[in-house]
Design a protein around this motif. Structure first.
Motif, PDB file in Angstrom:
ATOM      1  N   LEU A  60      48.257  86.059  40.798  1.00  0.00           N
ATOM      2  CA  LEU A  60      49.171  87.195  40.859  1.00  0.00           C
ATOM      3  C   LEU A  60      50.521  86.640  41.282  1.00  0.00           C
ATOM      4  O   LEU A  60      50.720  86.268  42.429  1.00  0.00           O
ATOM      5  N   PRO A  61      51.476  86.542  40.341  1.00  0.00           N
ATOM      6  CA  PRO A  61      52.747  85.896  40.662  1.00  0.00           C
ATOM      7  C   PRO A  61      53.568  86.679  41.679  1.00  0.00           C
ATOM      8  O   PRO A  61      53.487  87.907  41.754  1.00  0.00           O
ATOM      9  N   SER A  62      54.342  85.959  42.470  1.00  0.00           N
ATOM     10  CA  SER A  62      55.242  86.595  43.419  1.00  0.00           C
ATOM     11  C   SER A  62      56.339  87.332  42.661  1.00  0.00           C
ATOM     12  O   SER A  62      56.822  86.864  41.626  1.00  0.00           O
ATOM     13  N   SER A  63      56.734  88.468  43.187  1.00  0.00           N
ATOM     14  CA  SER A  63      57.845  89.193  42.587  1.00  0.00           C
ATOM     15  C   SER A  63      59.147  88.497  42.951  1.00  0.00           C
ATOM     16  O   SER A  63      59.198  87.630  43.829  1.00  0.00           O
ATOM     17  N   LYS A  64      60.234  88.901  42.294  1.00  0.00           N
ATOM     18  CA  LYS A  64      61.545  88.331  42.606  1.00  0.00           C
ATOM     19  C   LYS A  64      61.911  88.594  44.061  1.00  0.00           C
ATOM     20  O   LYS A  64      62.419  87.704  44.758  1.00  0.00           O
ATOM     21  N   ASP A  65      61.641  89.818  44.546  1.00  0.00           N
ATOM     22  CA  ASP A  65      61.962  90.155  45.930  1.00  0.00           C
ATOM     23  C   ASP A  65      61.129  89.339  46.917  1.00  0.00           C
ATOM     24  O   ASP A  65      61.636  88.906  47.960  1.00  0.00           O
TER      25      ASP A  65
END
Length: 223
Positions: A60-65
């Motif tokens: 689950l990739p990290s979001s930009k924030d």
């Protein structure tokens, strides 16, 4: 992915008669869904058989924030950084761009190959960003003074136990000057040094020396 499949199925129901679906169109839709599942499983599932069930962490990739929050909590720090479950490498690339010597640990060979290819394409020196196909649960992390982790278990009851097990490992291995940054899921018994963001993007920072000092005051706590 699940939302995409649901939309496809809804469109499929609107276009085709419910009584006798056209066999060719049905076959095409089935092939499309199978292909989408195959692509999804390539990124999420490889390497899972090598990890105990209670320690499995899907991609689950990290979001930009979240990535920006991690960088805020790393401000003023230098040295070696380990990203546990590095996925497509976005945290490693962000940290290496400000001078950290980063290693991304990932058991999914497809994601490791993707991250390495992106590093070559971006011209990132191998000394600044390295991606290894390795199980971080079985790796000694004592050479790192910065650790980032975003464990996203597929089964919610496992979140606490995974973070607890990871916390025990990090306390045994990391030097006193190390900082650990956790995205979304905090360590259950660790005192937070700092916290940035809110909701799903909340990110927590822990200084190992402060954690050890706190736990020494807690009866029966392992330090």
């Amino acid at each position: 992915m699940e939302d995409t499949i649901e939309v496809i199925l809804q469109d499929h129901a609107r276009v085709l008669p419910t009584s006798r679906p056209h066999p060719v169109l049905s076959a095409c839709v089935g092939a499309l869904l199978t292909g989408m599942y195959g692509v999804w499983s390539m990124f999420v599932m490889p390497g899972f058989r090598k990890v105990p069930f209670n320690l499995k962490v899907p991609y689950l990739p990290s979001s930009k924030d979240q990535t920006l929050n991690i960088m805020k909590l790393l401000e003023g720090r230098t040295g070696r950084l380990a990203d546990l479950g590095s996925g497509d490498g976005r945290v490693v690339f962000a940290a290496s761009s400000v001078g950290f010597q980063c290693t991304g640990f990932e058991i999914n060979g497809v994601l490791v190959a993707y991250a390495r290819s992106k590093a070559r394409w971006k011209g990132v020196p191998s000394g600044q960003a390295t991606f290894v196909k390795k199980d971080f649960w079985k790796t000694d992390l004592s050479v790192y003074n910065n650790v980032t982790a975003f464990l996203a278990p597929g089964v919610p009851p496992l979140i606490g136990s995974q973070m607890g097990v990871l916390g025990e490992k990090l306390l045994k291995e990391l030097p006193d000057g190390a900082r650990v940054i956790a995205c979304r899921f905090p360590f259950p018994s660790w005192p937070q040094q700092l916290s940035v963001g809110s909701g799903l993007d909340q990110t927590f920072a822990y200084d190992i020396s402060s954690v050890r000092s706190h736990l020494r005051k807690v009866p029966n706590a392992e330090v």
